[in-house]
Design a protein around this motif. Structure first.
Motif, short mmCIF file in Angstrom:
data_model
loop_
_atom_site.label_atom_id
_atom_site.label_comp_id
_atom_site.label_asym_id
_atom_site.label_seq_id
_atom_site.Cartn_x
_atom_site.Cartn_y
_atom_site.Cartn_z
N HIS A 338 -3.58 0.71 22.86
CA HIS A 338 -2.27 0.48 23.44
C HIS A 338 -2.46 0.21 24.92
O HIS A 338 -3.38 0.72 25.54
N LYS A 339 -1.59 -0.58 25.52
CA LYS A 339 -1.78 -0.96 26.91
C LYS A 339 -1.68 0.23 27.86
O LYS A 339 -2.18 0.19 28.99
N ASN A 340 -1.03 1.31 27.42
CA ASN A 340 -0.90 2.49 28.26
C ASN A 340 -1.89 3.59 27.88
O ASN A 340 -1.73 4.75 28.27
N THR A 393 3.82 6.08 30.82
CA THR A 393 3.27 7.29 30.21
C THR A 393 4.05 7.66 28.95
O THR A 393 3.46 8.05 27.93
N ALA A 394 5.36 7.53 29.00
CA ALA A 394 6.19 7.82 27.84
C ALA A 394 5.84 6.90 26.67
O ALA A 394 5.75 7.34 25.51
N HIS A 395 5.63 5.61 26.95
CA HIS A 395 5.29 4.66 25.89
C HIS A 395 3.92 5.01 25.28
O HIS A 395 3.75 4.93 24.06
N GLY A 396 2.97 5.41 26.12
CA GLY A 396 1.66 5.79 25.61
C GLY A 396 1.73 7.00 24.70
O GLY A 396 1.11 7.03 23.62
N LEU A 419 -4.19 7.47 34.75
CA LEU A 419 -4.87 6.54 35.63
C LEU A 419 -3.98 5.34 35.93
O LEU A 419 -2.98 5.10 35.24
N LEU A 420 -4.36 4.60 36.97
CA LEU A 420 -3.54 3.46 37.41
C LEU A 420 -4.41 2.22 37.51
O LEU A 420 -5.42 2.21 38.22
N ASP A 421 -4.01 1.16 36.81
CA ASP A 421 -4.80 -0.07 36.84
C ASP A 421 -4.45 -0.86 38.10
O ASP A 421 -3.75 -0.39 39.00
N ALA A 426 0.55 2.66 34.29
CA ALA A 426 0.03 3.96 33.85
C ALA A 426 -0.87 3.79 32.63
O ALA A 426 -0.51 3.13 31.66
N VAL A 427 -2.05 4.40 32.70
CA VAL A 427 -3.01 4.36 31.60
C VAL A 427 -3.44 5.79 31.31
O VAL A 427 -4.08 6.44 32.14
#
Length: 609
Positions: A338-340, A393-396, A419-421, A426-427
């Motif tokens: 997932h992207k997050n 973060t919620a989506h992740g 983490l932050l790309d 948000a990752v």
């Protein structure tokens, strides 16, 4: 005068009762944590006290370490420079901190210590002989200090020692022969008896060089007897080998034999060789460290194709927990895409190493951007970025809980693990404590792990974790994101405020002090959006897990959908809880005064106030 004095006394007693109650809650909070951490309950106390006493004699005059204190009973509750496993300190890294004191024997109270790094300080005095009691010790680096005296003979008992560095110290005398069995050792820059005169090398690289020189002489003699042609061939071969040695000169210090080819298989995730990892991390150069998690250090690196990566080197993999963490993190992060969520590039395994390779996040973590000492040119978190982080973060988490089969519980959600790309997206990372959960199970009972202040009440008291455990951690993280403050901050006591962030925010919200909630570093923000996110955070941090929303609901409420209804229910519950608390405080106050009152009278008096 009697009337006003009596009323003033009543206000004072209620004020004192509030602080007493806060103290009781905190004490219970930490006591339960000790009970759930396994092993004797006194062990965390002993280790925490030992570290505090150790810090005193190290001379922390430049205040590089400020978060070791008696209020956080166990050092495993998030102390810096400390790594724990199963509730015990296993890794202590205090290198390059400007210490100028001595190494206290209190270090020997850390019975589970696996690695001790104190290099590049100005420590003096003698080496403590009691280190021999640390039977789990595998790495000991005291290099580049001012230690004097001899190496204690008792250190010969360190049977598990694999890496020893005492170089650049004022040490003298003999070296216990058993220490030469370490895989790597370094006694250079000292007055210790080693070298050709004593028939023992001063470092693990010297023995190889001596053997190389010896082999060279023998080969030259053979070549001379066989003729000039063979000598030329030998010279060419030697030149080639020398070039290869120079190219990878650091490898003489590392045993790369036994790379576990085929032991682990994780689909399309790339398997790196040990040599590739060494080159990428500049042989794990300390200056490249960008973080330290529960199971190891993280180094900034670069692959051969110039791709920047983060190399996570596990230090405790050989323990059951460490090996499990490695397998768990690879397994979970390989299937959850997932992207997050942090993507796994690859891994490396040898007989003695476990390595994970991730994309490098140049903006580091939310915790760093909120509380770190930003360097010139580094950007903080403005309101649009904080809002973006809250949603990402919620989506992740929603993906982990709702779209993975079986679902995945992260169990250690906090600002440091977000983490932050490059675009401040948000990752979610660090799945070392995550759990796969069968959809048929409502919870999983495990040993309590996580970060103090982010641990849900039911997980802390019973060891039962569920997706609602993550929801609680998410709510705490939202409050940190909005306020820039920590989940537990004892300094708020000085301002007569609640030390627990959730209670502090509830009070400010009741008093309509939204501007006091928002991080002082935020100069521009949307008050309505801030209030909405704070409300979502408080809904997520309710004591009862069944009262908390699912992450799918959280995502909708962040958009304003269904929030008003849930908030109205919350306010009704809070009113009931507030009355119950006031009743309890009133009863306690009357009990201390030697008086009694039935519940109806107490409720009437409480309501009148």
């Amino acid at each position: 005068m009697a009337g006003p004095n009596k009323r003033g006394s009543c206000r004072f007693n209620i004020h004192v009762s509030k602080h007493i109650l806060t103290t009781i809650v905190l004490n219970w909070f930490f006591f339960v944590l000790l009970l759930r951490n396994g092993s004797p309950t006194s062990a965390p106390d002993i280790e925490g006290e030992a570290l505090i006493d150790l810090l005193k004699v190290l001379n922390n005059s430049n205040h590089k370490i400020t978060d070791w204190n008696d209020f956080y009973v166990t050092p495993c509750s998030g102390w810096s420079h400390v790594t724990c496993l199963s509730g015990h300190v296993t890794f202590l890294s205090l290198s390059s901190n400007g210490f100028s004191g001595t190494l206290s024997p209190d270090i020997c109270k850390l019975k589970f210590l696996d690695s001790l790094e104190l290099q590049d300080n100005s420590l003096s005095g003698e080496l403590p002989g009691c280190l021999s009691s640390l039977m789990n010790l595998q790495t000991l680096d005291l290099s580049h200090n001012r230690f004097s005296g001899t190496i204690p003979s008792s250190w010969a008992q360190l049977k598990n020692l694999k890496h020893l560095d005492l170089s650049e110290n004022d040490l003298s005398g003999t070296i216990p022969l058993q220490l030469y069995s370490a895989r790597t050792f370094n006694f250079t820059g000292t007055n210790l008896e080693c070298g050709t005169r004593f028939q023992k090398p001063c470092d693990s690289g010297s023995s190889l060089k001596v053997a190389t020189r010896k082999s060279k002489v023998e080969l030259v003699m053979i070549a001379a007897s066989c003729g000039a042609f063979f000598l030329l061939l030998l010279g060419a071969a030697f030149t080639y080998r020398r070039q290869q040695h120079l190219k990878f000169k650091n490898e003489v210090f590392v045993d790369v034999a036994g790379e576990d080819e085929g032991k682990f298989s994780f689909g399309q995730v790339k398997r790196f060789s040990w040599r590739e990892i060494q080159i990428a991390s500049d042989n794990f150069n300390e200056s490249n460290i960008i973080g330290q998690g529960g199971f190891g250090k993280v180094y900034k690196g670069k692959l051969m194709d110039n791709t920047q990566v983060a190399v996570k080197r596990l230090t405790d993999y050989h323990n059951p927990g460490g090996e499990a963490a490695f397998l768990r993190e690879v397994q979970l992060i390989s299937v959850a895409v997932h992207k997050n969520l942090l993507r796994l590039i690859g891994f490396c395994t040898t007989a003695s190493e476990r390595i994970l390779v991730y994309p490098y996040m140049k903006n580091l973590s939310v915790a760093y951007r909120l509380r770190g000492d930003l360097k010139p040119g580094e950007e903080g978190l403005d309101w649009p970025r904080r809002k973006k982080i809250a949603f990402g973060t919620a989506h992740g988490l929603e993906y982990l809980h709702e779209h993975c089969n079986p679902k995945i519980i992260h169990r250690d959600l906090k600002a440091a693990n977000i983490l932050l790309d490059d675009n401040f997206e948000a990752v979610l990372g660090d799945f070392g404590l995550a759990k796969l959960v069968d959809a048929k199970l409502t919870h999983v009972t495990t040993q309590v792990r996580g970060t103090m202040g982010h641990i849900a009440p039911e997980y802390l008291s019973t060891g039962k974790s569920s997706e609602k455990t993550d929801v609680f951690g998410y709510g705490i993280t939202l409050l940190e994101l909005m306020t820039g403050q920590r989940a537990i901050d004892l300094s708020r006591l000085e301002e007569e405020e609640d030390v627990i962030l959730v209670d502090h925010i509830k009070k400010l919200l009741r008093e309509k002090r939204l501007h006091d909630i928002v991080d002082s570093n935020l100069t521009a923000y949307d008050p309505n959006e801030v209030e909405r996110i704070v409300k979502v955070a408080l809904l997520c941090t309710q004591n009862a897990p069944e009262d908390r929303p699912r992450m799918a609901e959280v995502v909708k409420m962040l958009q304003g959908v269904g929030l008003d209804e849930r908030w109205a229910e919350w306010e009704m519950l809070e009113e009931v809880r507030s009355q119950e608390l006031q009743l309890t405080l009133m009863k306690h106050r009357l009990a201390w005064m030697g008086e009694s009152m039935d519940e109806q009278e107490a409720m009437q008096l409480s309501a009148a106030r």
